[in-house]
Scaffold this active site. Structure first.
Site, PDB file in Angstrom:
ATOM      1  N   ASP A  55       0.864  -1.166   0.000  1.00  0.00           N
ATOM      2  CA  ASP A  55       0.000   0.000   0.000  1.00  0.00           C
ATOM      3  C   ASP A  55       0.906   1.224   0.000  1.00  0.00           C
ATOM      4  O   ASP A  55       2.065   1.151   0.424  1.00  0.00           O
ATOM      5  CB  ASP A  55      -0.917  -0.008   1.221  1.00  0.00           C
ATOM      6  N   SER A  56       0.353   2.364  -0.467  1.00  0.00           N
ATOM      7  CA  SER A  56       1.189   3.547  -0.700  1.00  0.00           C
ATOM      8  C   SER A  56       1.542   4.278   0.586  1.00  0.00           C
ATOM      9  O   SER A  56       2.431   5.111   0.603  1.00  0.00           O
ATOM     10  CB  SER A  56       0.416   4.533  -1.592  1.00  0.00           C
ATOM     11  N   PHE A 101      -3.234   5.832   3.360  1.00  0.00           N
ATOM     12  CA  PHE A 101      -4.232   5.491   4.385  1.00  0.00           C
ATOM     13  C   PHE A 101      -3.618   5.549   5.772  1.00  0.00           C
ATOM     14  O   PHE A 101      -4.194   6.098   6.702  1.00  0.00           O
ATOM     15  CB  PHE A 101      -4.751   4.089   4.110  1.00  0.00           C
ATOM     16  N   ASP A 131      -2.870   8.245  -2.378  1.00  0.00           N
ATOM     17  CA  ASP A 131      -4.248   8.734  -2.447  1.00  0.00           C
ATOM     18  C   ASP A 131      -4.642   9.341  -1.104  1.00  0.00           C
ATOM     19  O   ASP A 131      -3.995   9.115  -0.090  1.00  0.00           O
ATOM     20  CB  ASP A 131      -5.207   7.583  -2.781  1.00  0.00           C
ATOM     21  N   GLY A 149     -11.377   4.038   0.329  1.00  0.00           N
ATOM     22  CA  GLY A 149     -12.375   4.830   1.045  1.00  0.00           C
ATOM     23  C   GLY A 149     -13.570   4.070   1.587  1.00  0.00           C
ATOM     24  O   GLY A 149     -14.553   4.675   2.006  1.00  0.00           O
ATOM     25  N   ASP A 196      -7.959  -7.673   1.191  1.00  0.00           N
ATOM     26  CA  ASP A 196      -6.991  -7.764   2.292  1.00  0.00           C
ATOM     27  C   ASP A 196      -7.723  -7.396   3.567  1.00  0.00           C
ATOM     28  O   ASP A 196      -8.655  -6.584   3.538  1.00  0.00           O
ATOM     29  CB  ASP A 196      -5.829  -6.779   2.085  1.00  0.00           C
ATOM     30  N   CYS A 244     -10.803 -28.369   8.903  1.00  0.00           N
ATOM     31  CA  CYS A 244      -9.637 -27.539   8.547  1.00  0.00           C
ATOM     32  C   CYS A 244      -8.370 -28.386   8.476  1.00  0.00           C
ATOM     33  O   CYS A 244      -8.096 -29.189   9.371  1.00  0.00           O
ATOM     34  CB  CYS A 244      -9.455 -26.443   9.596  1.00  0.00           C
ATOM     35  N   CYS A 261      -5.317 -27.323   8.701  1.00  0.00           N
ATOM     36  CA  CYS A 261      -4.121 -26.645   9.226  1.00  0.00           C
ATOM     37  C   CYS A 261      -3.498 -27.429  10.378  1.00  0.00           C
ATOM     38  O   CYS A 261      -4.140 -28.270  11.019  1.00  0.00           O
ATOM     39  CB  CYS A 261      -4.458 -25.212   9.659  1.00  0.00           C
ATOM     40  N   CYS A 278      -5.339 -27.482  13.793  1.00  0.00           N
ATOM     41  CA  CYS A 278      -6.538 -28.330  13.868  1.00  0.00           C
ATOM     42  C   CYS A 278      -6.216 -29.813  13.781  1.00  0.00           C
ATOM     43  O   CYS A 278      -6.954 -30.654  14.305  1.00  0.00           O
ATOM     44  CB  CYS A 278      -7.504 -27.954  12.749  1.00  0.00           C
ATOM     45  N   HIS A 323      -4.327 -20.863  11.994  1.00  0.00           N
ATOM     46  CA  HIS A 323      -5.666 -21.356  11.681  1.00  0.00           C
ATOM     47  C   HIS A 323      -6.493 -20.303  10.945  1.00  0.00           C
ATOM     48  O   HIS A 323      -7.106 -20.549   9.909  1.00  0.00           O
ATOM     49  CB  HIS A 323      -6.431 -21.791  12.932  1.00  0.00           C
TER      50      HIS A 323
HETATM   51  C1  LIG Z   1      -9.534  -1.520   7.042  1.00  0.00           C
HETATM   52  N1  LIG Z   1     -10.199  -0.643   6.125  1.00  0.00           N
HETATM   53  C2  LIG Z   1      -9.496  -0.042   5.144  1.00  0.00           C
HETATM   54  N2  LIG Z   1      -8.179  -0.247   4.891  1.00  0.00           N
HETATM   55  C3  LIG Z   1      -7.878   0.599   3.858  1.00  0.00           C
HETATM   56  C4  LIG Z   1      -6.643   0.841   3.229  1.00  0.00           C
HETATM   57  C5  LIG Z   1      -5.402   0.097   3.704  1.00  0.00           C
HETATM   58  C6  LIG Z   1      -5.352  -1.323   3.175  1.00  0.00           C
HETATM   59  C7  LIG Z   1      -4.071  -1.959   3.677  1.00  0.00           C
HETATM   60  C8  LIG Z   1      -3.049  -2.248   2.801  1.00  0.00           C
HETATM   61  C9  LIG Z   1      -1.836  -2.810   3.273  1.00  0.00           C
HETATM   62  C10 LIG Z   1      -1.671  -3.057   4.617  1.00  0.00           C
HETATM   63  C11 LIG Z   1      -0.390  -3.628   5.123  1.00  0.00           C
HETATM   64  F1  LIG Z   1      -0.262  -3.381   6.406  1.00  0.00           F
HETATM   65  F2  LIG Z   1      -0.324  -4.932   4.913  1.00  0.00           F
HETATM   66  F3  LIG Z   1       0.610  -3.094   4.485  1.00  0.00           F
HETATM   67  C12 LIG Z   1      -2.691  -2.778   5.517  1.00  0.00           C
HETATM   68  C13 LIG Z   1      -3.902  -2.209   5.038  1.00  0.00           C
HETATM   69  C14 LIG Z   1      -6.602   1.832   2.205  1.00  0.00           C
HETATM   70  N3  LIG Z   1      -5.406   2.130   1.572  1.00  0.00           N
HETATM   71  C15 LIG Z   1      -5.364   3.164   0.650  1.00  0.00           C
HETATM   72  N4  LIG Z   1      -4.207   3.480   0.056  1.00  0.00           N
HETATM   73  N5  LIG Z   1      -6.466   3.870   0.311  1.00  0.00           N
HETATM   74  C16 LIG Z   1      -7.677   3.599   0.860  1.00  0.00           C
HETATM   75  O1  LIG Z   1      -8.681   4.319   0.538  1.00  0.00           O
HETATM   76  C17 LIG Z   1      -7.774   2.547   1.857  1.00  0.00           C
HETATM   77  C18 LIG Z   1      -9.016   2.264   2.475  1.00  0.00           C
HETATM   78  C19 LIG Z   1      -9.049   1.288   3.485  1.00  0.00           C
HETATM   79  N6  LIG Z   1     -10.053   0.867   4.294  1.00  0.00           N
HETATM   80 ZN   LIG Z   2      -7.301 -24.933  11.356  1.00  0.00          ZN
END
Ligand SMILES: CNc1nc2c(CCc3ccc(C(F)(F)F)cc3)c3[nH]c(N)nc(=O)c3cc2[nH]1
Ligand SMILES: [Zn+2]
Length: 378
Positions: free
Chosen positions: A97-98, A101, A151, A222, A272, A310, A312, A315, A341
């Site tokens: 992710d960038s 967030f 973003d 979002g 994710d 499961c 895993c 389990c 698990h």
């Molecule tokens: C939980 N709700 C939510 N998560 C959101 C996320 C994070 C997703 C993310 C990616 C990588 C990781 C890492 F920890 F594994 F790296 C953890 C979380 C968003 N990310 C961006 N860029 N714009 C969004 O508008 C946005 C909206 C989001 N609603």
């Molecule tokens: Zn399991």
């Protein structure tokens, strides 16, 4: 890694069932089968699990985070170590992710401008600045197979005017990210992120603007930001079918098993969520019979496996009584077994969805799990 530039980024849909799609995405570190669940590994590790656990559980791709990895261990160090794949000994795909967030989640310790966002580190309060170009450079150093644009994820409840201005900024940042990262440079794909809050016309405007930029995939940002389930589902079903058909659709931060199945039914391909590992650490376990809270006294002498269906290691090897004991005794092994698990459960759910779409019975799978996870009838 060796990959064929001719097929890199190719997304092929091999079956559909209603709006649900069964597909595959070619990345530099391997082909990803969709629909897919992507374990969250914020700091380059899926908490309490090692790569061989993730392999055994069937993980195809894990997530990392620009914000966290930039602050620690530093993207420059990662570059010197040959990138995150080599550093973490994970030789399958990584999506980062960038950081947008995460920075916006830091609340008041950040300042937004046309050029990017200034923020203070949650470690030591030091000042930093993320521009679109900077987050592209960081993700280059990390070496992730799929990069996300910078973003602004507007807060739940943001008004129309703020949301409209914000999506224009997010689009300008998306263009700058594209310019900073030439198509498929060192085998890295780039996804755009749809914003527009909970205003359908703004979501469509954001999508129309992003669709003009050459991206390998598109994320729905979002959402899962505190809205109600009906609000999330309403926007999801509105915007997913409008997204380009021949590139992957990624719903960021979603979600529970039922949310993932809802997203797949709307045509989303990638998901994710932190729930599997976060809930593992508080004893909430997902099973084929529903949620199990392993802390409950009723499991104190329960010799049965957590989930008889499961495959895993937890389990196959231990009883509920032992898993409950580990949790109550706060043994570190509890984190490992519960996380293993839950991750296996989410990956199995995605695999079952792939098979159900191939066999034209996705609606039945979704209905089955709606029964399994129906809110407890009081
Ligand atoms: C939980 N709700 C939510 N998560 C959101 C996320 C994070 C997703 C993310 C990616 C990588 C990781 C890492 F920890 F594994 F790296 C953890 C979380 C968003 N990310 C961006 N860029 N714009 C969004 O508008 C946005 C909206 C989001 N609603
Ligand atoms: Zn399991």
């Amino acid at each position: 890694m060796t990959y064929d530039p001719a097929t890199l980024g190719q997304f092929t849909i091999t079956a559909t069932d209603g709006a649900a799609r069964r597909g595959s995405l070619v990345t530099a570190h391997g082909v990803v089968q969709t629909p897919i669940f992507m374990p969250v590994g914020t700091q380059g590790s899926v908490k309490a699990l090692a790569p061989d656990d993730l392999d055994a559980a069937g993980a195809q791709i894990i997530l990392g985070n620009t914000y966290h990895l930039y602050l620690r261990p530093g993207d420059d160090l990662l570059a010197r170590k040959g990138g995150l794949h080599r550093f973490a000994s994970w030789n399958k795909p990584i999506l980062t992710d960038s950081g947008g967030f995460q920075v916006f989640s830091l609340k008041d310790i950040r300042k937004l401008s046309e050029d990017g966002v200034e923020f203070r580190s949650h470690h030591d309060g030091s000042k930093h600045f993320f521009s679109p170009e900077k987050v592209m450079s960081i993700q280059n150093n990390i070496g992730s197979d799929i990069m996300m644009v910078l973003d602004e994820c507007v807060a739940y409840g943001a008004d129309y005017d703020y949301t409209a201005k914000s999506l224009e900024l997010t689009t300008r940042w998306a263009r700058r990210c594209r310019q900073a990262h030439p198509r498929h440079k060192n085998g890295q794909l780039l996804f755009g992120i749809n914003q527009g809050g909970f205003f359908k016309d703004l979501r469509e405007r954001s999508l129309a603007q992003l669709a003009e930029i050459d991206f390998d995939g598109f994320a729905i940002g979002g959402l899962s930001v505190g809205e109600s389930i009906p609000e999330m589902y309403d926007m999801l079903h509105h915007i997913a079918p409008l997204m380009p058909r021949d590139t992957p659709r990624y719903l960021m931060g979603v979600g529970t098993p039922l949310d993932i199945l809802e997203g797949i039914s709307a045509g989303v391909d990638m998901f994710d969520c932190v729930l599997p590992t976060r809930n593992a650490r508080n004893g909430t376990l997902y099973t084929s019979q529903g949620k199990v809270n392993i802390r409950r006294a009723e499991y104190r002498e329960d010799d049965s496996p957590l989930d008889p269906l499961c495959p895993c290691y937890a389990c196959r090897t231990f009883s509920k009584a032992y898993l409950r004991h580990l949790y109550v005794a706060q043994e570190l092994l509890s984190y490992r077994l519960n996380s293993l698990h839950n991750i296996t459960f989410f990956l199995t759910l995605a695999r079952q969805a792939r098979e159900a779409i191939e066999q034209g019975r996705f609606a039945a799978l979704k209905a089955h799990y709606q029964d399994v996870f129906a809110p407890a009838k009081d």
